[in-house]
Motif scaffolding. Structure first.
Motif, PDB file in Angstrom:
ATOM      1  N   GLU A 283      52.897  15.232 128.427  1.00 48.45           N
ATOM      2  CA  GLU A 283      51.713  14.237 127.890  1.00 48.45           C
ATOM      3  C   GLU A 283      50.510  14.837 128.125  1.00 48.45           C
ATOM      4  OE1 GLU A 283      51.732  10.161 129.298  1.00 48.45           O
ATOM      5  OE2 GLU A 283      49.697   9.881 128.599  1.00 48.45           O
ATOM      6  N   ALA A 284      50.090  15.131 129.129  1.00 46.68           N
ATOM      7  CA  ALA A 284      48.879  15.888 129.535  1.00 46.68           C
ATOM      8  C   ALA A 284      48.624  17.312 128.584  1.00 46.68           C
ATOM      9  CB  ALA A 284      48.910  16.338 130.801  1.00 46.68           C
ATOM     10  N   HIS A 285      49.740  17.732 128.509  1.00 45.18           N
ATOM     11  CA  HIS A 285      49.874  18.895 127.590  1.00 45.18           C
ATOM     12  C   HIS A 285      49.463  18.729 126.055  1.00 45.18           C
ATOM     13  CE1 HIS A 285      50.985  22.769 125.582  1.00 45.18           C
ATOM     14  NE2 HIS A 285      51.865  22.104 124.763  1.00 45.18           N
ATOM     15  N   ASP A 286      50.505  17.622 125.623  1.00 45.90           N
ATOM     16  CA  ASP A 286      50.155  17.118 124.465  1.00 45.90           C
ATOM     17  C   ASP A 286      48.818  16.372 123.956  1.00 45.90           C
ATOM     18  OD1 ASP A 286      50.861  15.906 121.997  1.00 45.90           O
ATOM     19  OD2 ASP A 286      52.342  14.455 122.530  1.00 45.90           O
ATOM     20  N   LEU A 287      48.318  15.687 124.783  1.00 40.29           N
ATOM     21  CA  LEU A 287      47.172  15.139 124.538  1.00 40.29           C
ATOM     22  C   LEU A 287      45.951  15.793 124.736  1.00 40.29           C
ATOM     23  CD1 LEU A 287      47.951  11.769 125.261  1.00 40.29           C
ATOM     24  CD2 LEU A 287      48.315  12.740 123.341  1.00 40.29           C
TER      25      LEU A 287
ATOM     26  N   ARG B 161      45.428  11.169 146.430  1.00 38.85           N
ATOM     27  CA  ARG B 161      45.122  11.766 145.072  1.00 38.85           C
ATOM     28  C   ARG B 161      44.783  13.046 145.111  1.00 38.85           C
ATOM     29  NH1 ARG B 161      42.642   7.410 143.001  1.00 38.85           N
ATOM     30  NH2 ARG B 161      40.537   7.986 143.325  1.00 38.85           N
ATOM     31  N   ILE B 162      45.098  13.890 143.996  1.00 33.19           N
ATOM     32  CA  ILE B 162      44.838  15.117 144.151  1.00 33.19           C
ATOM     33  C   ILE B 162      44.164  15.702 142.631  1.00 33.19           C
ATOM     34  CG2 ILE B 162      45.864  17.497 143.642  1.00 33.19           C
ATOM     35  CD1 ILE B 162      48.013  16.556 145.529  1.00 33.19           C
ATOM     36  N   ARG B 163      43.108  16.186 142.676  1.00 32.41           N
ATOM     37  CA  ARG B 163      42.181  16.650 141.499  1.00 32.41           C
ATOM     38  C   ARG B 163      42.182  18.199 141.456  1.00 32.41           C
ATOM     39  NH1 ARG B 163      36.825  12.870 141.844  1.00 32.41           N
ATOM     40  NH2 ARG B 163      36.376  14.097 139.932  1.00 32.41           N
ATOM     41  N   VAL B 164      42.641  18.607 140.609  1.00 34.89           N
ATOM     42  CA  VAL B 164      42.740  20.083 140.415  1.00 34.89           C
ATOM     43  C   VAL B 164      41.698  20.415 139.070  1.00 34.89           C
ATOM     44  CG1 VAL B 164      43.727  22.015 140.021  1.00 34.89           C
ATOM     45  CG2 VAL B 164      44.866  20.041 140.968  1.00 34.89           C
ATOM     46  N   GLN B 165      40.568  21.135 139.393  1.00 33.27           N
ATOM     47  CA  GLN B 165      39.813  21.497 138.340  1.00 33.27           C
ATOM     48  C   GLN B 165      40.395  22.762 137.582  1.00 33.27           C
ATOM     49  OE1 GLN B 165      36.721  20.089 138.056  1.00 33.27           O
ATOM     50  NE2 GLN B 165      37.585  18.769 139.856  1.00 33.27           N
ATOM     51  N   VAL B 166      40.308  22.569 136.270  1.00 31.92           N
ATOM     52  CA  VAL B 166      40.770  23.600 135.230  1.00 31.92           C
ATOM     53  C   VAL B 166      39.924  23.730 134.339  1.00 31.92           C
ATOM     54  CG1 VAL B 166      42.886  23.941 133.700  1.00 31.92           C
ATOM     55  CG2 VAL B 166      42.968  22.030 135.383  1.00 31.92           C
TER      56      VAL B 166
ATOM     57  N   GLY C  54      31.336  22.835 147.361  1.00 31.51           N
ATOM     58  CA  GLY C  54      32.297  23.857 147.528  1.00 31.51           C
ATOM     59  C   GLY C  54      33.220  23.670 146.360  1.00 31.51           C
ATOM     60  N   VAL C  55      33.368  22.557 145.748  1.00 33.54           N
ATOM     61  CA  VAL C  55      34.327  22.426 144.364  1.00 33.54           C
ATOM     62  C   VAL C  55      33.551  22.673 143.252  1.00 33.54           C
ATOM     63  CG1 VAL C  55      36.111  21.110 143.272  1.00 33.54           C
ATOM     64  CG2 VAL C  55      36.047  21.036 145.837  1.00 33.54           C
ATOM     65  N   GLU C  56      33.755  23.722 142.611  1.00 35.49           N
ATOM     66  CA  GLU C  56      33.129  23.896 141.269  1.00 35.49           C
ATOM     67  C   GLU C  56      33.478  23.121 140.210  1.00 35.49           C
ATOM     68  OE1 GLU C  56      30.101  25.553 139.431  1.00 35.49           O
ATOM     69  OE2 GLU C  56      30.596  25.845 141.456  1.00 35.49           O
ATOM     70  N   PRO C  57      32.682  22.403 139.478  1.00 32.48           N
ATOM     71  CA  PRO C  57      33.366  21.403 138.379  1.00 32.48           C
ATOM     72  C   PRO C  57      33.519  22.471 137.179  1.00 32.48           C
ATOM     73  CG  PRO C  57      30.961  21.158 138.629  1.00 32.48           C
ATOM     74  CD  PRO C  57      31.213  21.924 139.692  1.00 32.48           C
ATOM     75  N   GLU C  58      34.737  21.818 136.541  1.00 38.15           N
ATOM     76  CA  GLU C  58      35.151  22.626 135.441  1.00 38.15           C
ATOM     77  C   GLU C  58      35.289  21.619 134.296  1.00 38.15           C
ATOM     78  OE1 GLU C  58      35.314  25.685 134.958  1.00 38.15           O
ATOM     79  OE2 GLU C  58      35.587  26.674 136.973  1.00 38.15           O
ATOM     80  N   ARG C  59      35.396  21.910 133.139  1.00 41.08           N
ATOM     81  CA  ARG C  59      35.800  20.953 132.250  1.00 41.08           C
ATOM     82  C   ARG C  59      36.881  19.850 132.244  1.00 41.08           C
ATOM     83  NH1 ARG C  59      36.902  21.741 125.349  1.00 41.08           N
ATOM     84  NH2 ARG C  59      37.084  19.674 125.094  1.00 41.08           N
ATOM     85  N   PHE C  60      38.132  20.437 132.533  1.00 39.16           N
ATOM     86  CA  PHE C  60      39.248  19.533 132.742  1.00 39.16           C
ATOM     87  C   PHE C  60      39.611  19.326 134.153  1.00 39.16           C
ATOM     88  CE2 PHE C  60      40.114  21.849 128.623  1.00 39.16           C
ATOM     89  CZ  PHE C  60      40.030  21.012 127.952  1.00 39.16           C
TER      90      PHE C  60
ATOM     91  N   GLY D  20      45.767  19.341 125.915  1.00 43.06           N
ATOM     92  CA  GLY D  20      46.249  20.973 125.661  1.00 43.06           C
ATOM     93  C   GLY D  20      46.247  21.726 127.163  1.00 43.06           C
ATOM     94  N   ILE D  21      46.342  21.169 127.949  1.00 40.48           N
ATOM     95  CA  ILE D  21      46.589  21.915 129.359  1.00 40.48           C
ATOM     96  C   ILE D  21      47.867  22.574 129.512  1.00 40.48           C
ATOM     97  CG2 ILE D  21      46.408  21.571 132.027  1.00 40.48           C
ATOM     98  CD1 ILE D  21      44.512  19.050 131.341  1.00 40.48           C
ATOM     99  N   VAL D  22      48.074  23.601 129.750  1.00 41.79           N
ATOM    100  CA  VAL D  22      49.318  24.252 129.821  1.00 41.79           C
ATOM    101  C   VAL D  22      49.831  24.312 131.112  1.00 41.79           C
ATOM    102  CG1 VAL D  22      50.236  26.449 129.375  1.00 41.79           C
ATOM    103  CG2 VAL D  22      48.544  25.779 127.896  1.00 41.79           C
ATOM    104  N   PHE D  23      51.112  24.015 131.530  1.00 41.61           N
ATOM    105  CA  PHE D  23      51.750  23.925 132.804  1.00 41.61           C
ATOM    106  C   PHE D  23      52.824  24.952 132.892  1.00 41.61           C
ATOM    107  CE2 PHE D  23      49.998  19.518 131.915  1.00 41.61           C
ATOM    108  CZ  PHE D  23      49.572  19.220 133.419  1.00 41.61           C
ATOM    109  N   SER D  24      52.156  26.211 133.544  1.00 33.96           N
ATOM    110  CA  SER D  24      53.141  27.215 133.657  1.00 33.96           C
ATOM    111  C   SER D  24      54.595  26.903 134.400  1.00 33.96           C
ATOM    112  CB  SER D  24      52.320  28.273 134.231  1.00 33.96           C
ATOM    113  OG  SER D  24      51.708  28.362 135.418  1.00 33.96           O
TER     114      SER D  24
END
Lengths: 444, 178
Positions: free
Chosen positions: B125-129, B97-102, B75-81, B131-135
Motif C-alpha cells: 500500500e505504501a508503495h502504491d500510494l 513506533r518507528i519512524r524511518v527517514q526516506v 541528530g536525525v536529519e529530516p527527509e521528505r518521506f 512510491g516508496i520501494v521496499f527492497s
C-alpha cells in the motif's frame, strides 16, 4: 453465555508464548507457498487451464472469483489456483472500492474528518469516528467530559451488536441458511433505529466528533434502548436453535479455515480471528480506553481457531455487549456531552443570537476549522473486526498532513490464503464469511 | 510546540536518549524510535525478540512543503518521506513506533517481510500510494490502484484533481430567456 475458561488451556498474552514457536510459524508462513503471487492483470490473462509444469506441478486451473460474487461481501476478488476441487494457492485482490479517503482527509478540516472516516467501515461507522476523534483530541491535549465518554462507550457497543448482527445475517446466507439473513437483518434494523433516534442517521452518523459527541441523548432514549435490548436475548436463543446446534451448520464450519495463535500474530490478524485461537487479547480490556476500565465484561475466546469458533465468539460478544450497554445505561452520569472549549466545539445555537463572540467562534470553526498543534499520534480501539487504528500527523494547521487508518479487515484478509490452502472450493465462502471483511475498510 | 521536550510536561525527553542504540523521542506520551534505514530491520527483529511480536501497522508519510518541527530528536536529519511502523507488545501492554527517514531522490527502504510477514500488504500500500520501494519484498505490486495507474496519489505534489463546474453564461445563446 460467558464461559469459564481454564487458564491452562488458553494461550493469552500472559501465558508464555515461546519465541521459537513464533519463529517457526513465521518461517512457515513466509515459505508455505499459499499465496499466489500474480498481479491482478496477470491473473486475468492466465485464468483457466494451466498445463503441468517442469517443476512437477500438475494440471491446474486459475479461477477469478468476484469481485461481483454475492458471498464476497462487496467487491472482493479472489484469485484461486485449483487442483481439481482443492485450493492450492490463492490471493485476495482488493482495491475495487478505493476512493482515496486518506487523501480526502488531507483536504478536510479536523471537524469535517469524522464525515469522511465514518464511510470506511460502513458496518461499524461509530468506531471510525471514535478513533479519529480520539487521535485529534490527543493532539489537542484536551480531555472529553465524562458523560461524553459514557455516551461514546454506549453508542459503540450498540454499534458492535449491530455489526455482529450483520455478520450473523451474511454468515447464515453464505452457508445456505437463508432464513438467517432475514433474522439478522431484522435485529440489526432494531438497533439501527435506536442509532437513528440518537444520531439522526442509520449509518455514516458523524456523531462522535473531536471534543465529544454531536448531540446529547434524546428524551426517551432509555425506554427505546431497553425495549430493543429486552427482545434480543430471546432472539439470540433462536439463533442458537437455528444454527449453533445444527449438525449441518457445524459440519460446514468446524475444522474449516483453521489458524493458530502464532500465525495470527505473525500476520497481524486481530479481533475474533485472533481470539478464536484461544489468545485472549482485546484492547477494551488490555489497553482500556473510554470507560471500559469501569465496566465488567468478559473477553470471549475460542479453542480451535476455526470458522465455527469465530462464529461463536461473535454470537457470545453480542451477549457481552448487551451487558455492557446495560451497565452504561445504569452508570450514565449527568453533565456535558462535549467540551466547552470555544476554539474546538461550536457554541450552542442559542448563544449565537446573543453573543457576538459566539457568532465569531461559530463562523471560524465552520469556515477554517480549529488549529491542532504540531505532532503525530497513533490511537487504536477495538472494532468488531479487530484493532482499528488512526495515525494522525499535524503541522499546526487546521488540516491533517497525513491521516492513516489501520483497517482491521485489511490485515485480516491476509490470512485468507493460509486459511484456504488445501481446503475445498466449497469452503471458500465459509472461510471468507468467517473473516468478515468490510471492503470499505479494506480499500478506503 | 517547537521542542520535543515541551510536548510532555514533567518528563523531558532527554536529548540523545537511546533504545537499542537508536535515538528515541516522545510524542504525546508515545515512544518513538528513529533508526537509520540501514539498521531498521535489525532493530525491528531485536524488538520482536524482546516481546513486540506483532507489527500492527505500517504507513508512509510525505512531508513535502511541511516546514516546521516534526518532533525529530537532534541528530536525525529530516527527509521528505517517512515510513512509520507501529509495534505492540502484548505481554507488557505497550506500544512503540518507528519512524524511518526516506530521502526523495532514493526512496528505498529494506522490507520488513522477513521479520513480520503480516506487513506485506501494508508495504504494498505504501508503495502504491507513495512510491516508496521496499527492497526484498516478495511481490511489490500495486494493491489498491489498477496495475496501469501512473503516479502515486498520496504524494503531496500529486494533484487531487477537480471536476470543472460549468456555470451558465447569461449572455450566451440559450442562457438568457426571451
Amino acid at each position: 453465555m460467558s464461559q469459564v475458561v481454564d487458564p491452562e488451556t488458553i494461550s493469552g498474552p500472559d501465558a508464555a508464548i515461546d519465541l521459537s514457536v513464533l519463529d517457526e510459524a513465521r518461517s512457515r508462513l513466509a515459505n508455505d507457498d499459499a499465496v499466489l503471487r500474480l498481479s491482478a492483470t496477470e491473473a486475468e490473462e492466465r485464468s483457466g487451464y494451466q498445463p503441468p509444469t517442469d517443476e512437477g506441478l500438475g494440471e491446474r486451473m486459475i479461477m477469478n472469483m468476484g469481485p461481483q460474487h454475492p458471498s464476497t461481501h462487496g467487491v472482493l476478488r479472489l484469485v484461486l489456483e485449483l487442483d481439481g476441487e482443492e485450493i492450492t494457492r490463492s490471493r485476495p485482490v482488493v482495491g475495487y472500492l478505493h476512493t482515496g479517503m486518506e487523501k480526502t482527509a488531507e483536504q478536510l478540516t479536523y471537524l469535517q474528518g469524522p464525515t469522511n472516516v465514518t464511510r470506511m467501515d460502513y458496518a461499524a461507522p461509530l468506531f471510525n469516528e471514535l478513533v479519529f476523534s480520539m487521535a485529534t483530541e490527543q493532539l489537542l491535549g484536551v480531555e472529553v467530559p465524562e458523560r461524553a465518554q459514557w455516551i461514546r462507550t454506549l453508542m459503540c457497543e450498540v454499534n458492535r451488536i449491530s455489526s455482529h448482527m450483520l455478520f450473523m445475517a451474511t454468515n447464515g446466507m453464505d452457508l445456505g441458511a437463508v432464513g438467517m439473513m432475514l433474522y439478522g437483518w431484522r435485529e440489526r434494523e432494531e438497533l439501527l433505529r435506536f442509532l437513528e433516534q440518537v444520531t439522526g442517521l442509520r449509518m455514516n452518523h458523524n456523531y462522535i466528533r473531536p471534543g465529544g459527541v454531536a448531540a446529547d441523548l434524546p428524551d426517551g432514549w432509555e425506554e427505546h434502548l431497553d425495549s430493543v435490548l429486552s427482545v434480543l436475548p430471546e432472539r439470540l436463543e433462536e439463533f442458537d436453535t437455528l444454527m449453533t446446534g445444527q449438525p449441518i451448520w457445524r459440519d460446514r464450519l468446524q475444522g474449516v479455515g483453521v489458524i493458530t495463535a502464532e500465525e495470527a500474530i505473525t500476520l497481524g490478524a486481530t479481533g475474533p480471528i485472533l481470539r478464536s485461537t484461544g489468545y485472549a487479547w482485546d484492547l477494551r480490556r488490555d489497553l482500556p480506553y473510554l470507560c471500559y476500565d469501569q465496566l465488567d465484561f468478559d473477553v470471549i475466546v475460542g479453542t480451535h481457531g476455526d470458522s465455527f469458533d469465530r462464529y461463536s465468539i461473535r454470537l457470545a460478544e453480542i451477549r457481552e455487549s448487551i451487558g455492557i450497554v446495560r451497565q452504561c445505561m445504569e452508570k450514565m452520569p449527568p453533565g456535558d456531552y462535549r467540551i466547552q472549549d470555544k476554539k474546538v466545539t461550536p457554541p450552542p445555537r442559542a448563544r449565537i443570537d446573543e453573543s457576538m463572540e459566539a457568532l465569531i467562534h461559530h463562523f471560524k470553526i465552520f469556515t477554517e476549522g480549529f488549529k491542532v498543534p504540531e505532532g503525530e499520534v497513533y490511537v487504536a480501539v477495538e472494532n468488531p473486526r479487530g484493532e482499528l487504528g488512526c495515525y494522525l500527523v499535524s503541522d499546526g494547521s487546521s488540516h491533517p498532513v497525513r491521516m492513516h487508518i489501520r483497517a482491521p479487515s485489511f490485515f485480516n484478509l491476509q490470512t485468507l490464503p493460509h486459511l484456504m490452502q488445501g481446503s475445498l472450493i466449497a469452503d471458500t465462502v465459509a472461510v471468507v464469511s468467517s473473516v468478515d471483511p468490510i471492503m470499505g475498510d479494506v480499500d478506503r | 510546540m517547537t521542542e520535543v521536550a515541551e510536548e510532555v510536561p514533567g518528563e523531558p525527553a532527554a536529548p540523545g536518549a537511546t533504545v537499542h542504540g537508536v535515538l528515541v523521542s516522545d510524542s504525546r506520551g508515545q515512544e518513538v524510535l528513529h533508526p537509520d534505514r540501514s539498521d531498521y530491520v535489525d532493530l525491528v527483529e531485536r524488538l520482536r525478540a524482546e516481546g513486540y511480536w506483532m507489527a500492527v501497522d505500517l504507513c508512509g508519510v510525505d512531508y513535502l512543503n511541511t516546514p516546521g518541527d516534526r518532533g525529530l530528536p537532534v541528530g536525525v536529519e529530516p527527509e521528505r518521506f517517512e515510513v512509520v511502523v507501529n509495534l505492540i507488545d502484548h505481554r507488557n501492554r505497550r506500544r512503540t513506533r518507528i519512524r524511518v527517514q526516506v530521502p526523495d531522490d532514493d526512496p528505498v527502504v529494506p522490507s520488513l517481510f522477513s521479520v513480520h510477514p503480516g506487513l506485506e500488504a501494508s508495504e504494498r500500500e505504501a508503495h502504491d500510494l507513495l512510491g516508496i520501494v521496499f527492497s526484498g519484498h516478495p511481490d511489490l505490486s500495486r494493491i489498491l490502484l489498477p496495475d496501469d495507474w501512473v503516479g502515486h496519489p498520496l504524494r503531496k505534489d500529486s494533484s487531487i484533481g477537480r471536476i470543472p463546474v460549468q456555470f451558465k453564461d447569461p449572455t450566451a445563446s440559450g442562457g438568457a430567456r426571451p
